[in-house]
Write an enzyme that holds these catalytic residues in place. Sequence first.
Site, short mmCIF file in Angstrom:
data_model
loop_
_atom_site.label_atom_id
_atom_site.label_comp_id
_atom_site.label_asym_id
_atom_site.label_seq_id
_atom_site.Cartn_x
_atom_site.Cartn_y
_atom_site.Cartn_z
N ARG A 287 -3.14 -9.50 -13.23
CA ARG A 287 -2.99 -10.46 -12.14
C ARG A 287 -4.35 -11.06 -11.76
O ARG A 287 -4.45 -12.22 -11.41
CB ARG A 287 -2.37 -9.75 -10.93
CG ARG A 287 -1.82 -10.66 -9.86
CD ARG A 287 -1.36 -9.88 -8.62
NE ARG A 287 -0.85 -8.56 -8.88
CZ ARG A 287 0.43 -8.25 -9.03
NH1 ARG A 287 1.34 -9.19 -8.93
NH2 ARG A 287 0.80 -7.00 -9.26
N TYR A 288 -5.38 -10.21 -11.75
CA TYR A 288 -6.72 -10.65 -11.38
C TYR A 288 -7.59 -10.57 -12.64
O TYR A 288 -7.44 -9.65 -13.45
CB TYR A 288 -7.31 -9.73 -10.30
CG TYR A 288 -6.45 -9.60 -9.07
CD1 TYR A 288 -6.45 -10.60 -8.11
CD2 TYR A 288 -5.64 -8.48 -8.88
CE1 TYR A 288 -5.66 -10.48 -6.97
CE2 TYR A 288 -4.84 -8.36 -7.75
CZ TYR A 288 -4.85 -9.36 -6.80
OH TYR A 288 -4.08 -9.25 -5.68
N ARG B 108 -9.49 -7.13 -13.82
CA ARG B 108 -8.83 -5.81 -13.80
C ARG B 108 -7.37 -5.89 -14.20
O ARG B 108 -6.73 -6.92 -14.00
CB ARG B 108 -8.96 -5.14 -12.42
CG ARG B 108 -8.45 -5.98 -11.26
CD ARG B 108 -9.22 -5.58 -9.99
NE ARG B 108 -8.77 -6.25 -8.79
CZ ARG B 108 -9.24 -7.41 -8.37
NH1 ARG B 108 -10.14 -8.07 -9.06
NH2 ARG B 108 -8.81 -7.94 -7.24
N CYS C 231 8.49 9.32 -10.87
CA CYS C 231 7.63 9.89 -9.83
C CYS C 231 8.17 11.27 -9.46
O CYS C 231 9.37 11.53 -9.61
CB CYS C 231 7.64 9.03 -8.58
SG CYS C 231 7.08 7.34 -8.89
N CYS D 93 9.68 7.35 -2.71
CA CYS D 93 9.43 6.87 -1.36
C CYS D 93 10.51 5.85 -1.04
O CYS D 93 10.81 4.98 -1.87
CB CYS D 93 8.05 6.24 -1.29
SG CYS D 93 6.76 7.27 -2.04
N CYS E 197 9.56 2.11 -1.50
CA CYS E 197 8.80 1.82 -2.72
C CYS E 197 8.92 0.34 -3.13
O CYS E 197 10.02 -0.20 -3.23
CB CYS E 197 9.29 2.69 -3.86
SG CYS E 197 8.48 2.28 -5.42
N ARG F 168 8.22 -0.76 -6.01
CA ARG F 168 8.69 -0.86 -7.41
C ARG F 168 10.00 -0.11 -7.58
O ARG F 168 10.29 0.42 -8.65
CB ARG F 168 7.62 -0.32 -8.38
CG ARG F 168 6.34 -1.10 -8.36
CD ARG F 168 5.47 -0.88 -9.59
NE ARG F 168 4.32 -1.77 -9.53
CZ ARG F 168 3.06 -1.37 -9.34
NH1 ARG F 168 2.78 -0.08 -9.26
NH2 ARG F 168 2.08 -2.25 -9.29
N ASP G 257 6.05 -4.18 1.80
CA ASP G 257 6.50 -5.23 0.88
C ASP G 257 7.99 -5.53 1.10
O ASP G 257 8.73 -4.70 1.63
CB ASP G 257 6.26 -4.79 -0.56
CG ASP G 257 4.78 -4.71 -0.88
OD1 ASP G 257 4.08 -5.70 -0.63
OD2 ASP G 257 4.32 -3.64 -1.35
N ASP H 148 0.44 -8.11 0.21
CA ASP H 148 0.64 -8.60 -1.14
C ASP H 148 1.59 -9.79 -1.01
O ASP H 148 2.74 -9.61 -0.61
CB ASP H 148 1.29 -7.49 -2.00
CG ASP H 148 0.44 -7.14 -3.19
OD1 ASP H 148 0.02 -8.08 -3.88
OD2 ASP H 148 0.22 -5.94 -3.41
N LYS I 128 -3.18 -10.26 -3.33
CA LYS I 128 -3.29 -9.48 -2.10
C LYS I 128 -4.40 -10.06 -1.24
O LYS I 128 -5.48 -10.36 -1.77
CB LYS I 128 -3.65 -8.05 -2.52
CG LYS I 128 -3.35 -6.99 -1.52
CD LYS I 128 -3.83 -5.63 -2.04
CE LYS I 128 -3.01 -5.05 -3.15
NZ LYS I 128 -3.70 -4.96 -4.42
S1 SF4 Z 1 5.62 4.20 -3.84
FE1 SF4 Z 1 7.07 4.08 -5.56
S2 SF4 Z 1 5.79 4.29 -7.40
FE2 SF4 Z 1 4.59 5.06 -5.65
S3 SF4 Z 1 5.02 7.29 -5.56
FE3 SF4 Z 1 6.43 6.27 -4.16
S4 SF4 Z 1 8.27 5.98 -5.42
FE4 SF4 Z 1 6.59 6.34 -6.86
#
Ligand code: SF4
Length: 351
Positions: free
Chosen positions: A92-93, A96, A105, A109, A112, A114, A275, A312, A319
């Site tokens: 994206r940048y 990097r 994972c 979360c 999340c 993603r 997000d 973001d 960001k």
């Molecule tokens: S935010 Fe998403 S990618 Fe990051 S640890 Fe939590 S579940 Fe996994």
Amino acid sequence: MRNSAKTLRSAAELIGAGLSPERDRAALDAVAARYAVAISPALAKMIDAADPHDPIARQFVPDAAELNTTAEELADPIGDDAHSPVPGIVHRYRDRVLLKLVHVCPVYCRYCFRREMVGPNGRGTLTAKEIEVALDYIRAHEEIWEVILTGGEPLLLSPRRLRGVMKALAEIRHVKIVRVHSRTPVVAPERVTGELVRALKASSKAVYVVAHINHAKEMSDAVRDACARIVDAGVPMLSQSVLLRGVNDDAAALEGLLRTLVECRIKPYYLHHGDLAPGTSHLRTSLDEGQQLMRGLRGKLSGIAQPTYVLDIPGGAGKVPVGPAYLRKSEDETYCVEDPAGQSHVYPPRA
Ligand code: SF4
């Protein structure tokens, strides 16, 4: 029951562990069918099931509110796919890239960003061939100064596989920095072994670990010890946190988190505005609330405990800092600068 050594992954297991009420079973089954669920044994132990406002439960125990997707929410809120030239790379940048080796994972979360990509039904782990293609991309792009291992959870790789990736990066001369974004030190501190830390250092580059931590309650003794093993090995640690309604969206919780991080030798780096991930509106604050919290920290907390509040931009535009502004320029070219107490002062233009 809650001291089970097993990761909790279903409504039945959450109810059995006393973390969710029986009456929510049908809704939680529906949530679990839509989004991955996992609560590691280390996290389950930290949750106070008797506290309806427990900040760890709110981050990890699924909620029926996740079934509500609002019009502005996006499957790929920060636009990873639009910047992905080969599997596993997000460029994206200019200087990097993200290198996403793993799309699972140890925990999931609830906010999340993603969540449509990670999980047992997500994009899995890159194959050896895909890793080689991703490394070839980095080799071919001499402008890439920094590689960010992220995911999913990069530290779910075995130390042997992590060492292999780090050694491959060591051989790419233009790569100077390797950054590892991880939830592992917090949610599975027992994985931060001497072998894993040695693997982190195998690149001979400057390595940084950026831990994802949202509340001081996550910093148990085991977590503090895991972070100390990383820092003592000469790997600096930074943190990134997400501003979450009901977790850290009050001044005391945020201050407690930031002070605890610095005390553990972890520099607060980013405070992310939530997000627009699907089914997460109940956890998002407004930008005004975020700015007000950041304003409250200025002058109260040491500079080394101040993160940058960032957004973001939805869709992948990048960001940017969105914290409060302290400087305004007047029509007569003088500046008006606000001090931490909210008083305005004139600052002259350059003569
Ligand atoms: S935010 Fe998403 S990618 Fe990051 S640890 Fe939590 S579940 Fe996994």
